[in-house]
Design a protein around this motif. Sequence first.
Motif, PDB file in Angstrom:
ATOM      1  N   ILE A  63       0.837  -1.209   0.000  1.00  0.00           N
ATOM      2  CA  ILE A  63       0.000   0.000   0.000  1.00  0.00           C
ATOM      3  C   ILE A  63       0.867   1.253   0.000  1.00  0.00           C
ATOM      4  O   ILE A  63       0.609   2.202  -0.753  1.00  0.00           O
ATOM      5  N   LEU A  64       1.911   1.272   0.820  1.00  0.00           N
ATOM      6  CA  LEU A  64       2.765   2.460   0.910  1.00  0.00           C
ATOM      7  C   LEU A  64       3.528   2.726  -0.389  1.00  0.00           C
ATOM      8  O   LEU A  64       3.596   3.874  -0.844  1.00  0.00           O
ATOM      9  N   ILE A  65       4.106   1.700  -0.990  1.00  0.00           N
ATOM     10  CA  ILE A  65       4.889   1.929  -2.210  1.00  0.00           C
ATOM     11  C   ILE A  65       3.977   2.338  -3.365  1.00  0.00           C
ATOM     12  O   ILE A  65       4.317   3.227  -4.142  1.00  0.00           O
ATOM     13  N   TRP A  66       2.806   1.721  -3.461  1.00  0.00           N
ATOM     14  CA  TRP A  66       1.898   2.119  -4.533  1.00  0.00           C
ATOM     15  C   TRP A  66       1.313   3.496  -4.275  1.00  0.00           C
ATOM     16  O   TRP A  66       1.073   4.261  -5.214  1.00  0.00           O
ATOM     17  N   GLY A  67       1.104   3.853  -3.016  1.00  0.00           N
ATOM     18  CA  GLY A  67       0.687   5.216  -2.695  1.00  0.00           C
ATOM     19  C   GLY A  67       1.750   6.222  -3.092  1.00  0.00           C
ATOM     20  O   GLY A  67       1.447   7.281  -3.663  1.00  0.00           O
ATOM     21  N   LEU A  68       3.023   5.899  -2.805  1.00  0.00           N
ATOM     22  CA  LEU A  68       4.131   6.777  -3.189  1.00  0.00           C
ATOM     23  C   LEU A  68       4.232   6.901  -4.707  1.00  0.00           C
ATOM     24  O   LEU A  68       4.425   7.997  -5.245  1.00  0.00           O
ATOM     25  N   LEU A  69       4.094   5.786  -5.409  1.00  0.00           N
ATOM     26  CA  LEU A  69       4.179   5.815  -6.870  1.00  0.00           C
ATOM     27  C   LEU A  69       3.027   6.602  -7.491  1.00  0.00           C
ATOM     28  O   LEU A  69       3.232   7.386  -8.429  1.00  0.00           O
ATOM     29  N   LEU A  70       1.816   6.425  -6.970  1.00  0.00           N
ATOM     30  CA  LEU A  70       0.675   7.169  -7.497  1.00  0.00           C
ATOM     31  C   LEU A  70       0.801   8.653  -7.181  1.00  0.00           C
ATOM     32  O   LEU A  70       0.463   9.500  -8.015  1.00  0.00           O
ATOM     33  N   TRP A  71       1.283   8.965  -5.996  1.00  0.00           N
ATOM     34  CA  TRP A  71       1.498  10.369  -5.641  1.00  0.00           C
ATOM     35  C   TRP A  71       2.524  10.990  -6.600  1.00  0.00           C
ATOM     36  O   TRP A  71       2.323  12.084  -7.097  1.00  0.00           O
ATOM     37  N   ALA A  72       3.618  10.276  -6.851  1.00  0.00           N
ATOM     38  CA  ALA A  72       4.644  10.781  -7.771  1.00  0.00           C
ATOM     39  C   ALA A  72       4.077  10.926  -9.183  1.00  0.00           C
ATOM     40  O   ALA A  72       4.387  11.890  -9.890  1.00  0.00           O
ATOM     41  N   HIS A  73       3.243   9.973  -9.584  1.00  0.00           N
ATOM     42  CA  HIS A  73       2.650  10.013 -10.926  1.00  0.00           C
ATOM     43  C   HIS A  73       1.822  11.281 -11.129  1.00  0.00           C
ATOM     44  O   HIS A  73       1.890  11.910 -12.189  1.00  0.00           O
ATOM     45  N   TYR A  74       1.054  11.655 -10.126  1.00  0.00           N
ATOM     46  CA  TYR A  74       0.182  12.824 -10.243  1.00  0.00           C
ATOM     47  C   TYR A  74       0.858  14.129  -9.819  1.00  0.00           C
ATOM     48  O   TYR A  74       0.230  15.177  -9.858  1.00  0.00           O
ATOM     49  N   HIS A  75       2.099  14.072  -9.434  1.00  0.00           N
ATOM     50  CA  HIS A  75       2.839  15.280  -9.056  1.00  0.00           C
ATOM     51  C   HIS A  75       4.146  15.387  -9.842  1.00  0.00           C
ATOM     52  O   HIS A  75       5.217  15.562  -9.278  1.00  0.00           O
ATOM     53  N   GLY A  76       4.068  15.270 -11.119  1.00  0.00           N
ATOM     54  CA  GLY A  76       5.256  15.471 -11.947  1.00  0.00           C
ATOM     55  C   GLY A  76       5.777  14.226 -12.618  1.00  0.00           C
ATOM     56  O   GLY A  76       6.700  14.290 -13.424  1.00  0.00           O
ATOM     57  N   GLY A  77       5.240  13.077 -12.299  1.00  0.00           N
ATOM     58  CA  GLY A  77       5.660  11.847 -12.957  1.00  0.00           C
ATOM     59  C   GLY A  77       6.622  11.013 -12.117  1.00  0.00           C
ATOM     60  O   GLY A  77       7.352  11.526 -11.279  1.00  0.00           O
TER      61      GLY A  77
END
Length: 186
Positions: free
Chosen positions: A15-29
């Motif tokens: 959950i944490l790593i996918w949350g981090l990846l999704l956050w990065a995806h929507y904040h600049g890639g």
Amino acid sequence: MFTTFQLYCTGMIFILIWGLLLWAHYHGGVSSHHILADKDLPEISNWWGGLLLPLLTFFLLHRMKKRIMINKNQESQKSTIPVAIIYGFLSALIYGILLSVFFTLGYSDIPAYMLIGAFLLALFFPIYKAEYILGFVIGMTFTFGVVLPTGVGSILALIGAFLYLCIRTVMLYVISRLLFFRVSKR
């Protein structure tokens, strides 16, 4: 009991790593890193961390479970996680976080010294064990992704195992022989 803990930890890391990846995806890639920081070599996307970190967590927790069961002679009673494992994980986690913070702040010499210092620490602590690798990788994940810390952690673990199991053993033997001869001369 530990299997349930292993599954909960793996799920939480997932959950944490996918949350981090999704956050990065929507904040600049989601960023990518070149192998050995060389632009001529291929890039590895941090998306791979979504697969690698949960698998690595599950595998390393399984290694810890096997070690605990061997040490407990496979008793059927409820076992707690040994304090040494918790301290090893937390110390490697803090080490990885500090290394990442110094790198992020632009102090490139300090992380280099910290990596060299890990070899010195390997003479006193078993940094090749699963809890150290897991803590180190998780501590560096936010800054470097998962693939790079896993590679660096694997290399440190291999060298650390050699230093702790071979060089340290020889050094302790030599020191014990020197002390024995010193005491026997009296």
